[in-house]
Design a protein around this motif. Sequence first.
Motif, PDB file in Angstrom:
ATOM      1  N   GLU A  34      -9.336  16.313  -7.502  1.00 46.76           N
ATOM      2  CA  GLU A  34      -8.100  16.079  -7.648  1.00 46.76           C
ATOM      3  C   GLU A  34      -7.783  14.684  -6.944  1.00 46.76           C
ATOM      4  O   GLU A  34      -8.412  14.557  -5.948  1.00 46.76           O
ATOM      5  N   LYS A  35      -7.248  13.679  -7.411  1.00 46.85           N
ATOM      6  CA  LYS A  35      -6.829  12.363  -6.968  1.00 46.85           C
ATOM      7  C   LYS A  35      -5.610  11.729  -7.267  1.00 46.85           C
ATOM      8  O   LYS A  35      -5.028  11.903  -8.222  1.00 46.85           O
ATOM      9  N   PRO A  36      -4.815  11.089  -6.523  1.00 48.49           N
ATOM     10  CA  PRO A  36      -3.653  10.463  -6.680  1.00 48.49           C
ATOM     11  C   PRO A  36      -3.885   9.015  -7.574  1.00 48.49           C
ATOM     12  O   PRO A  36      -4.967   8.359  -7.352  1.00 48.49           O
ATOM     13  N   ILE A  37      -2.833   8.826  -8.641  1.00 47.42           N
ATOM     14  CA  ILE A  37      -3.104   7.627  -9.189  1.00 47.42           C
ATOM     15  C   ILE A  37      -1.603   7.102  -8.933  1.00 47.42           C
ATOM     16  O   ILE A  37      -0.667   7.531  -9.541  1.00 47.42           O
ATOM     17  N   LEU A  38      -1.517   6.045  -8.173  1.00 44.34           N
ATOM     18  CA  LEU A  38      -0.110   5.277  -7.996  1.00 44.34           C
ATOM     19  C   LEU A  38      -0.043   3.906  -8.874  1.00 44.34           C
ATOM     20  O   LEU A  38      -0.934   3.179  -9.152  1.00 44.34           O
ATOM     21  N   SER A  39       1.053   3.877  -9.511  1.00 42.42           N
ATOM     22  CA  SER A  39       1.256   2.757 -10.435  1.00 42.42           C
ATOM     23  C   SER A  39       2.590   2.145  -9.895  1.00 42.42           C
ATOM     24  O   SER A  39       3.476   2.808  -9.671  1.00 42.42           O
ATOM     25  N   LEU A  40       2.491   0.761  -9.912  1.00 45.27           N
ATOM     26  CA  LEU A  40       3.882  -0.091  -9.646  1.00 45.27           C
ATOM     27  C   LEU A  40       3.966  -1.019 -10.737  1.00 45.27           C
ATOM     28  O   LEU A  40       3.233  -1.612 -11.335  1.00 45.27           O
ATOM     29  N   TYR A  41       5.240  -0.755 -11.318  1.00 41.83           N
ATOM     30  CA  TYR A  41       5.632  -1.606 -12.591  1.00 41.83           C
ATOM     31  C   TYR A  41       6.991  -2.249 -12.157  1.00 41.83           C
ATOM     32  O   TYR A  41       7.928  -2.077 -11.667  1.00 41.83           O
ATOM     33  N   LEU A  42       6.945  -3.589 -12.639  1.00 40.64           N
ATOM     34  CA  LEU A  42       8.115  -4.606 -12.626  1.00 40.64           C
ATOM     35  C   LEU A  42       8.884  -4.395 -13.779  1.00 40.64           C
ATOM     36  O   LEU A  42       8.074  -4.224 -14.922  1.00 40.64           O
ATOM     37  N   LEU A  43       9.987  -3.829 -13.703  1.00 41.40           N
ATOM     38  CA  LEU A  43      10.763  -3.629 -15.200  1.00 41.40           C
ATOM     39  C   LEU A  43      11.068  -4.781 -15.840  1.00 41.40           C
ATOM     40  O   LEU A  43      10.877  -6.036 -15.432  1.00 41.40           O
ATOM     41  N   SER A  44      10.863  -4.720 -17.281  1.00 46.00           N
ATOM     42  CA  SER A  44      11.117  -5.770 -18.304  1.00 46.00           C
ATOM     43  C   SER A  44      12.194  -6.544 -17.885  1.00 46.00           C
ATOM     44  O   SER A  44      13.215  -6.227 -17.561  1.00 46.00           O
ATOM     45  N   GLY A  45      11.817  -7.937 -18.214  1.00 41.83           N
ATOM     46  CA  GLY A  45      12.858  -9.101 -18.072  1.00 41.83           C
ATOM     47  C   GLY A  45      12.538  -9.656 -17.049  1.00 41.83           C
ATOM     48  O   GLY A  45      13.320 -10.568 -16.582  1.00 41.83           O
ATOM     49  N   TYR A  46      11.824  -9.351 -15.898  1.00 45.95           N
ATOM     50  CA  TYR A  46      11.663  -9.794 -14.609  1.00 45.95           C
ATOM     51  C   TYR A  46      10.246 -10.539 -14.626  1.00 45.95           C
ATOM     52  O   TYR A  46       9.789 -10.839 -13.335  1.00 45.95           O
ATOM     53  N   TYR A  47       9.376 -10.838 -15.543  1.00 44.67           N
ATOM     54  CA  TYR A  47       8.234 -11.359 -15.408  1.00 44.67           C
ATOM     55  C   TYR A  47       8.021 -12.774 -15.046  1.00 44.67           C
ATOM     56  O   TYR A  47       7.151 -13.299 -14.664  1.00 44.67           O
ATOM     57  N   TYR A  48       9.205 -13.483 -15.481  1.00 48.45           N
ATOM     58  CA  TYR A  48       9.294 -14.782 -15.617  1.00 48.45           C
ATOM     59  C   TYR A  48      10.744 -15.467 -15.292  1.00 48.45           C
ATOM     60  O   TYR A  48      11.326 -15.100 -16.451  1.00 48.45           O
ATOM     61  N   MET A  49      11.194 -15.873 -14.234  1.00 53.56           N
ATOM     62  CA  MET A  49      12.659 -15.957 -13.849  1.00 53.56           C
ATOM     63  C   MET A  49      12.772 -17.139 -12.927  1.00 53.56           C
ATOM     64  O   MET A  49      11.956 -17.667 -12.386  1.00 53.56           O
ATOM     65  N   ASP A  50      13.950 -17.493 -13.281  1.00 57.68           N
ATOM     66  CA  ASP A  50      14.432 -18.721 -12.256  1.00 57.68           C
ATOM     67  C   ASP A  50      14.993 -18.404 -11.034  1.00 57.68           C
ATOM     68  O   ASP A  50      15.683 -17.281 -11.070  1.00 57.68           O
ATOM     69  N   ILE A  51      14.690 -19.029  -9.895  1.00 56.08           N
ATOM     70  CA  ILE A  51      15.284 -18.576  -8.540  1.00 56.08           C
ATOM     71  C   ILE A  51      16.226 -19.840  -7.969  1.00 56.08           C
ATOM     72  O   ILE A  51      15.497 -20.878  -8.054  1.00 56.08           O
TER      73      ILE A  51
END
Length: 180
Positions: free
Chosen positions: A42-59
């Motif tokens: 058994e092994k843990p699989i950890l995934s981190l997702y940036l929710l859609s719409g946040y891949y290329y933004m102005d700040i």
Amino acid sequence: MKKFIKNFKIYKVLTGLVCTALLFGTLLGGLFSASTVIAQTEKPILSLYLLSGYYYMDIIPGEPLKLYLELENAGSQEIFDITLSADVPANWVVEYSPASIDYLGVGQRKSIEAVVLAPSDESRGEYNLVFIAEYQQIRTFSNTVLVVGDIPGLWQWVGLGLGAVMIGGFIFLYRHFNRN
């Protein structure tokens, strides 16, 4: 010489038979399962997702920007004490809410809010941010590109004002000289 030719033909036929046997053995070997099974731990699989719409933004420098991420345990083992961090340009700040995650069950997901703050004197350009979630020696990440553009200033308002005056002048001249 005849003996050599006869032996050569025999070797040629034998070679063809051996190649055919190897080919059929390989094909038939895939049809039958092996008698031994390798046990997987058994092994843990950890995934981190940036929710859609946040891949290329102005700040806007000096103003906080909220981004939303999701952390998932896609493995077959519970995960404890997940730390969150970020790889950001110099003087940028990322604050997570929650700051860390104590427990993530099998198949469970957790929403995370990240507040990003660029320094108020940051120059124009594109900046890559990497969000990191870490559990023991398992590390996962997600990234985005934030764009620092021009901040509306005095000269932009002057340009808009001049444009409005010119359009008004053209309308006035058109109406004045178009009377019959």
